[in-house]
Write a protein that holds these residues in place. Structure first.
Motif, short mmCIF file in Angstrom:
data_model
loop_
_atom_site.label_atom_id
_atom_site.label_comp_id
_atom_site.label_asym_id
_atom_site.label_seq_id
_atom_site.Cartn_x
_atom_site.Cartn_y
_atom_site.Cartn_z
N GLN A 171 -32.11 -58.39 -5.90
CA GLN A 171 -31.74 -57.71 -4.68
C GLN A 171 -31.04 -56.40 -5.02
OE1 GLN A 171 -32.24 -59.03 -1.57
NE2 GLN A 171 -31.24 -57.46 -0.36
N VAL A 172 -31.54 -55.33 -4.49
CA VAL A 172 -30.93 -54.02 -4.72
C VAL A 172 -29.99 -53.72 -3.57
CG1 VAL A 172 -31.35 -51.55 -4.87
CG2 VAL A 172 -32.90 -53.15 -6.02
N GLN A 173 -28.80 -53.29 -3.92
CA GLN A 173 -27.85 -52.82 -2.93
C GLN A 173 -27.33 -51.46 -3.34
OE1 GLN A 173 -24.94 -56.02 -2.84
NE2 GLN A 173 -25.81 -56.77 -0.92
N ARG B 35 -29.87 -55.50 -8.92
CA ARG B 35 -31.07 -55.16 -9.68
C ARG B 35 -31.25 -53.65 -9.74
NH1 ARG B 35 -36.37 -54.21 -8.45
NH2 ARG B 35 -36.09 -54.67 -6.24
N THR B 36 -31.50 -53.12 -10.92
CA THR B 36 -31.71 -51.68 -11.06
C THR B 36 -33.12 -51.33 -10.65
OG1 THR B 36 -32.34 -51.92 -13.36
CG2 THR B 36 -30.01 -51.50 -12.91
N ASN C 268 -29.54 -38.72 -12.26
CA ASN C 268 -30.55 -39.76 -12.45
C ASN C 268 -30.19 -40.73 -13.57
OD1 ASN C 268 -32.12 -38.90 -10.35
ND2 ASN C 268 -33.49 -37.67 -11.60
N ALA C 269 -29.39 -40.28 -14.51
CA ALA C 269 -28.97 -41.18 -15.58
C ALA C 269 -28.13 -42.33 -15.02
CB ALA C 269 -28.18 -40.41 -16.63
N LYS C 270 -27.42 -42.04 -13.94
CA LYS C 270 -26.59 -43.05 -13.28
C LYS C 270 -27.22 -43.57 -12.00
CE LYS C 270 -22.33 -40.86 -14.96
NZ LYS C 270 -21.04 -40.25 -14.57
N ASN C 271 -28.39 -43.04 -11.65
CA ASN C 271 -29.06 -43.42 -10.41
C ASN C 271 -28.12 -43.26 -9.23
OD1 ASN C 271 -31.53 -44.07 -9.36
ND2 ASN C 271 -31.35 -46.28 -9.69
N THR C 272 -27.36 -42.18 -9.25
CA THR C 272 -26.31 -41.94 -8.27
C THR C 272 -26.59 -40.66 -7.50
OG1 THR C 272 -24.67 -43.07 -9.63
CG2 THR C 272 -23.83 -41.54 -7.97
N VAL C 273 -26.29 -40.69 -6.21
CA VAL C 273 -26.41 -39.51 -5.37
C VAL C 273 -25.03 -39.19 -4.80
CG1 VAL C 273 -27.02 -40.81 -3.27
CG2 VAL C 273 -27.74 -38.42 -3.52
N TYR C 274 -24.76 -37.90 -4.64
CA TYR C 274 -23.48 -37.44 -4.14
C TYR C 274 -23.67 -36.58 -2.89
CZ TYR C 274 -22.34 -38.56 -8.99
OH TYR C 274 -22.21 -39.19 -10.20
N LEU C 275 -22.64 -36.53 -2.08
CA LEU C 275 -22.61 -35.61 -0.95
C LEU C 275 -21.24 -34.94 -0.93
CD1 LEU C 275 -24.26 -34.54 1.48
CD2 LEU C 275 -23.00 -36.19 2.89
N GLN C 276 -21.21 -33.69 -1.32
CA GLN C 276 -19.99 -32.90 -1.27
C GLN C 276 -19.89 -32.27 0.10
OE1 GLN C 276 -17.45 -32.33 -3.70
NE2 GLN C 276 -16.45 -31.46 -1.90
N GLU D 125 -38.77 -43.93 5.84
CA GLU D 125 -39.35 -43.56 4.54
C GLU D 125 -38.50 -44.08 3.39
OE1 GLU D 125 -41.68 -39.48 4.94
OE2 GLU D 125 -39.59 -39.24 5.57
N TYR D 126 -37.38 -44.70 3.71
CA TYR D 126 -36.48 -45.22 2.69
C TYR D 126 -36.55 -46.74 2.61
CZ TYR D 126 -34.52 -40.59 2.13
OH TYR D 126 -34.36 -39.25 1.85
N ASP D 127 -36.36 -47.25 1.41
CA ASP D 127 -36.48 -48.68 1.17
C ASP D 127 -35.13 -49.39 1.08
OD1 ASP D 127 -38.87 -47.38 -0.96
OD2 ASP D 127 -39.41 -48.64 0.76
N TYR D 128 -34.14 -48.71 0.58
CA TYR D 128 -32.84 -49.34 0.38
C TYR D 128 -31.74 -48.52 1.04
CZ TYR D 128 -35.42 -51.86 -3.21
OH TYR D 128 -36.35 -52.60 -3.88
N TRP D 129 -30.75 -49.23 1.58
CA TRP D 129 -29.64 -48.59 2.28
C TRP D 129 -28.31 -49.16 1.81
CZ3 TRP D 129 -30.16 -44.81 6.08
CH2 TRP D 129 -31.47 -44.52 6.47
N GLY D 130 -27.28 -48.33 1.91
CA GLY D 130 -25.94 -48.81 1.66
C GLY D 130 -25.33 -49.38 2.93
N GLN D 131 -24.13 -49.91 2.79
CA GLN D 131 -23.46 -50.53 3.93
C GLN D 131 -22.70 -49.51 4.76
OE1 GLN D 131 -22.23 -50.38 0.92
NE2 GLN D 131 -20.14 -49.69 1.27
N GLY D 132 -22.55 -48.31 4.24
CA GLY D 132 -21.89 -47.24 4.96
C GLY D 132 -20.44 -47.07 4.56
N THR D 133 -19.97 -45.84 4.66
CA THR D 133 -18.57 -45.53 4.41
C THR D 133 -18.07 -44.64 5.54
OG1 THR D 133 -16.99 -44.68 2.77
CG2 THR D 133 -19.07 -43.50 2.96
N GLN D 134 -16.87 -44.95 6.03
CA GLN D 134 -16.34 -44.24 7.19
C GLN D 134 -15.72 -42.91 6.77
OE1 GLN D 134 -16.19 -45.19 10.65
NE2 GLN D 134 -15.50 -43.06 10.85
#
Length: 127
Positions: free
Chosen positions: A1-3, A27-28, A74-82, A113-122
């Protein structure tokens, strides 16, 4: 399961900045396009920003242009929003999303168009 797990939200005064992060747990997987969406209080979820796999192509909602910057590692499979110059109308739950299949090229701005989602942050911006 990807989260996907978002972090970095919080309370900030108008004009301030925040940096959101989103990384997978469990799962990565190899993500393609990634994006950020938000849901203001009492409203539908809306697109904020998206980035291609390479990071070379980005897209922003009009409300985010000039103030928000999406990036990825991509090395961390991480996305940021500044987020800078925050306004009270930016108050929302922010969600990250990842596409796991298909082309490595291009951005995606539609939720389905997206497969996986986060739980959200306020994110709360006070006036």
């Amino acid at each position: 399961q990807v989260q996907l797990v978002e972090s970095g939200g919080g309370l900030v005064q108008a004009g301030g900045s925040l940096r959101l992060s989103c990384a997978p747990s469990g799962r990565t997987f190899s993500s393609r396009a990634m994006g950020w969406f938000r849901q203001p209080p009492g409203k539908e979820r809306e697109f904020v920003a998206a980035i291609s796999w390479s990071g070379g192509d980005t897209r922003y909602a009009d409300s985010a242009k000039g103030r928000f910057t999406i990036s990825r590692d991509n090395a961390k499979n991480t996305v940021y929003l500044q987020m800078s110059s925050l306004k009270p109308e930016d108050t929302a739950v922010y969600y990250c999303a990842a596409r796991s299949g298909g082309s490595y090229y291009g951005v995606r701005i539609l939720e389905d168009e997206y497969d996986y989602w986060g739980q959200g942050t306020q994110v709360t911006v006070s006036s």
